[in-house]
Design a protein around this motif. Structure first.
Motif, PDB file in Angstrom:
ATOM      1  N   TRP A  11      19.357  21.729  -3.588  1.00  9.26           N
ATOM      2  CA  TRP A  11      20.271  20.974  -2.436  1.00  9.26           C
ATOM      3  C   TRP A  11      19.896  19.529  -2.680  1.00  9.26           C
ATOM      4  O   TRP A  11      20.912  18.994  -2.138  1.00  9.26           O
ATOM      5  CB  TRP A  11      19.470  21.583  -1.229  1.00  9.26           C
ATOM      6  CG  TRP A  11      19.918  22.945  -0.975  1.00  9.26           C
ATOM      7  CD1 TRP A  11      19.279  24.166  -1.221  1.00  9.26           C
ATOM      8  CD2 TRP A  11      21.194  23.376  -0.485  1.00  9.26           C
ATOM      9  NE1 TRP A  11      20.019  25.258  -0.656  1.00  9.26           N
ATOM     10  CE2 TRP A  11      21.368  24.794  -0.395  1.00  9.26           C
ATOM     11  CE3 TRP A  11      22.424  22.767  -0.313  1.00  9.26           C
ATOM     12  CZ2 TRP A  11      22.372  25.384   0.010  1.00  9.26           C
ATOM     13  CZ3 TRP A  11      23.614  23.147  -0.120  1.00  9.26           C
ATOM     14  CH2 TRP A  11      23.692  24.992   0.238  1.00  9.26           C
TER      15      TRP A  11
ATOM     16  N   MET B 146      22.587  20.612   4.696  1.00  7.06           N
ATOM     17  CA  MET B 146      22.196  20.002   3.228  1.00  7.06           C
ATOM     18  C   MET B 146      20.835  19.301   3.277  1.00  7.06           C
ATOM     19  O   MET B 146      19.985  19.290   2.279  1.00  7.06           O
ATOM     20  CB  MET B 146      23.228  19.551   2.531  1.00  7.06           C
ATOM     21  CG  MET B 146      24.470  20.433   1.927  1.00  7.06           C
ATOM     22  SD  MET B 146      25.651  19.669   1.174  1.00  7.06           S
ATOM     23  CE  MET B 146      26.357  18.294   2.440  1.00  7.06           C
TER      24      MET B 146
ATOM     25  N   THR C  87      23.644  17.782  -2.412  1.00 10.68           N
ATOM     26  CA  THR C  87      23.666  16.790  -1.531  1.00 10.68           C
ATOM     27  C   THR C  87      24.152  15.451  -1.953  1.00 10.68           C
ATOM     28  O   THR C  87      25.016  14.930  -1.655  1.00 10.68           O
ATOM     29  CB  THR C  87      22.337  16.453  -0.594  1.00 10.68           C
ATOM     30  OG1 THR C  87      21.948  17.929   0.052  1.00 10.68           O
ATOM     31  CG2 THR C  87      22.576  15.720   0.512  1.00 10.68           C
TER      32      THR C  87
ATOM     33  N   SER D 108      17.637  21.501   3.942  1.00 12.98           N
ATOM     34  CA  SER D 108      17.618  22.264   2.660  1.00 12.98           C
ATOM     35  C   SER D 108      17.061  21.425   1.675  1.00 12.98           C
ATOM     36  O   SER D 108      16.104  21.813   0.733  1.00 12.98           O
ATOM     37  CB  SER D 108      18.770  22.764   2.294  1.00 12.98           C
ATOM     38  OG  SER D 108      19.380  23.867   3.178  1.00 12.98           O
TER      39      SER D 108
END
Length: 682
Positions: free
Chosen positions: A544, A571, A548, A574
């Motif tokens: 992630w 995001m 991201t 995470s």
């Protein structure tokens, strides 16, 4: 050590017959990384061929049919010897095994319906001629000796009754010698006829001797000229995959090792059927062979590519575990191998009939090549013709569309773990509203990172499974049946053997399988005492981090991204750089929390210089960009990973001496981002 679960390309290569299934080129070493297209190979370490290939007993009527089919053909494959001799022990053992199998086929045929029907045709010279030529040399010798003996006794008895002969030796065996000289030598011997009646009897006995000798020479010469097929077929069929496609394999060998020409192999699938009117019949379906050999010297493996639809698709269902062997008690596969033998100048033929229990699911044939007693020359070990081994690599090839829907009937009881894997496309074609010029529509491939982690855990634990591929490129591409498996229409999802309930979520699936499978449970239990929960949280967040980073601009701040809500906040959470329970507006607090979490996770010493610079830059909340936070966390991730893997005190892997769940999780995430770093991985 090198783990065979390292990703490799799903090569669309064809295994040629004659080299015993050896893979061409670089594929001979399965540990090599071959990148034709992105896919995943999974090793199953626990062989279960014995459990899978265990067969139910067929019904008595179907056994009679199998005997009927075998009776008319199996004797063709018998042989009493070969034209050439070989000194190796394996050759002699193969001859013995072939002779034993031939004797078993003869014994089964004699008690079958075919022989009983043949006897109803009556007794005649044509029937005797056929029976004698069909049987072994021992049977021929017995018939000929019996014929001469009966004829001799009858003729001697007639000579004793008629009399009228002269014997120079005046012995009691004169009638027997009188008959023997006429029947065997077709001439007068020491006992001569003296009357017209005895002379006529002598001529008749000579004529009988001519007939018997003609038959004897005819039988012997014909038996010598008859080309017996010195062929051996494997005791089992193998149901395996080649480049992800299911194939049915059969292996056969020519014990003479001479070159046979114009080889022709026929595979016929036979199933018992019943019409609406009540008629029972046997449906025969000819199965195509994939690049069969046209010449044969020692041995060859012939493959049939299992179709997705049609009668032959039953093997695909058997491989996926959607049918049980008990459901296939009426299934028979007849294999006919014929070829032209230039030595005999005739065609030879061998036949074998297999049942569903003779199919080894998930297995391939072992190699047959070896060396002679001195180890100097390669020789074929015919004893290994039926040896199989579990196929340890699962390849997921590209597909055109999503798989067919799994069986959703509540009465269905699957025999294997069933998985639904997520597939994607590199390009959806010119209809893509965002990237219409990216390229043509590419094949559907297994691209889901969570699915890859699950598959590697199952492979390390030795859990057998079947899979369906669902296109999850976007909401429009997802198949309608995916919602029945997972209401969120996400992958992976799984259904345990014997269950009708679907399980969603990678962690939940691993836990459920681990509760029922000892191998997977052992993989999940592997942990290192020096890897903390904070370390694990940091290591599991790497995917992630880069997802991201790809989805945000270089100057986007955390407050701006938080303000968007929805997937943007998901995001950040995470990736481990945002805590919704803390002060959502305090970006500095978010940044500090993430840094402390990283330090708690075990970053070596104090943050590096780059990390200090990022922290200094982000003192102002408004200047805290997502890029700076993600970069600092990525540095922390790599430092933690290097620290944990650099020492050997607790093992080479993140989970100890053997790889565990965290190893596969980190491997899948880092490979997806750092793909080029793995191309030269040993």
């Amino acid at each position: 050590r090198t783990r065979p679960w390292l990703p490799c390309g799903a090569m669309a290569a064809t295994v040629r017959d004659g080299d015993d299934g050896g893979l061409p080129g670089a594929m001979k070493n399965r540990n090599e990384v071959i990148e034709n297209h992105t896919s995943l190979s999974v090793t199953v370490d626990e062989p279960n061929a014995d459990d899978i290939s265990r067969a139910p007993k067929s019904s008595s009527k179907w056994k009679s049919l199998k005997t009927l089919v075998t009776a008319g053909n199996a004797l063709t494959s018998s042989t009493s010897g070969t034209g050439s001799s070989q000194r190796s022990a394996s050759r002699q053992s193969a001859k013995r095994k072939l002779r034993e199998s031939s004797f078993r086929a003869v014994k089964d045929a004699r008690g079958g319906a075919a022989v009983k029907s043949r006897q109803s045709l009556g007794f005649g010279l044509a029937s005797v001629y056929f029976q004698v030529l069909e049987r072994s040399w021992a049977y021929v010798t017995l018939v000929l000796a019996g014929s001469f003996l009966v004829s001799l006794l009858v003729c001697a008895l007639l000579c004793f009754v008629v009399g009228g002969y002269a014997d120079a030796n005046d012995g009691k065996t004169a009638p027997l010698r009188f008959a023997a000289s006429h029947v065997f030598t077709m001439g007068f011997g020491t006992v001569t006829p003296r009357s017209d009646v005895s002379y006529a009897l002598a001529v008749a006995q000579c004529f009988l001797g001519v007939i018997l000798n003609v038959f004897m020479f005819t039988f012997v010469i014909t038996k010598f000229q008859r080309p017996n097929a010195a062929m051996m077929l494997s005791d089992k069929l193998c149901l395996c995959t080649r480049a992800g496609e299911p194939f049915l394999l059969v292996r056969f060998a020519n014990l003479r090792c001479n070159t046979l020409q114009k080889a022709h192999i026929t595979l016929t699938l036979m199933r018992r059927r019943k019409t609406p009117e009540g008629e029972d019949y046997v449906a025969r379906t000819k199965l195509s062979t994939h690049e069969p050999p046209t010449t044969l010297t020692a041995f060859a493996t012939v493959a049939h590519r299992v179709a997705e639809r049609g009668p032959g698709s039953v093997f695909r269902k058997l491989q996926y575990g959607s049918v049980d062997l008990r459901d296939l008690a009426d299934l028979l596969i007849q294999v006919v191998v014929s070829a032209y033998d230039p030595i005999y100048d005739k065609e030879i033929c061998a036949v074998k009939v297999y049942g569903a229990g003779d199919v080894a699911v998930g297995c391939v044939f072992r190699g047959m090549m070896g060396t002679d007693e001195k180890g100097a020359h390669p020789v074929v070990n015919f004893e290994k013709i039926s040896d199989v081994e579990t196929q340890t690599v699962t390849v997921f090839p590209p597909a055109a569309e999503s798989s067919d829907a799994p069986v959703s009937n509540r009465s269905h009881r699957n025999t294997k773990l069933e998985l639904v894997l997520g597939g994607g496309r590199g390009s959806v074609g010119p209809n893509d509203p965002n990237f219409p010029n990216l390229g043509p529509r590419s094949p559907l491939e297994q691209m889901c990172g969570y699915c890859a982690k699950l598959l590697m855990v199952l492979g390390e634990g030795g859990a057998a499974f079947s899979s369906k591929l669902a296109d999850i490129t976007d909401d429009k591409s997802k198949p309608s049946w995916l919602e029945r498996c997972n209401p969120k229409k996400e992958a992976p999802c799984a259904r345990l053997p014997g269950s009708t309930k679907w399980i969603a979520g990678t962690d939940d699936i691993m836990a459920a399988v681990g509760a029922t499978h000892a191998g997977v449970a052992a993989v999940l239990a592997r942990k290192r005492p020096d890897v903390t929960s904070a370390d694990e949280t940091l290591l599991r967040s790497f995917m992630w981090l880069w997802i991201t980073a790809v989805c945000v601009g270089p100057d986007t701040s955390i407050p701006e991204m938080v303000a968007k809500g929805g997937m943007a906040v998901f995001m950040l959470v995470s990736a481990g750089v945002y805590d919704p329970n803390a002060h959502s507006g305090d970006a500095q607090g978010d940044r500090t929390g993430s840094t402390k979490a990283g330090e708690k996770g075990g970053a070596p010493g104090s943050p590096n210089k780059a990390g200090d610079e990022e922290t200094d830059v982000s003192q102002n909340v408004e200047s805290t960009t997502v890029k700076s936070v993600l970069n600092a966390r990525a540095v922390l991730f790599l430092q933690t990973l290097e620290r944990l893997l650099s020492g050997t005190q607790h093992g080479r892997y993140l989970c100890g001496d053997e790889p565990g769940k965290l190893d596969f999780w980190v491997f899948a995430d880092t490979r997806a981002l750092l793909d080029d770093c793995f191309t030269e991985y040993p």
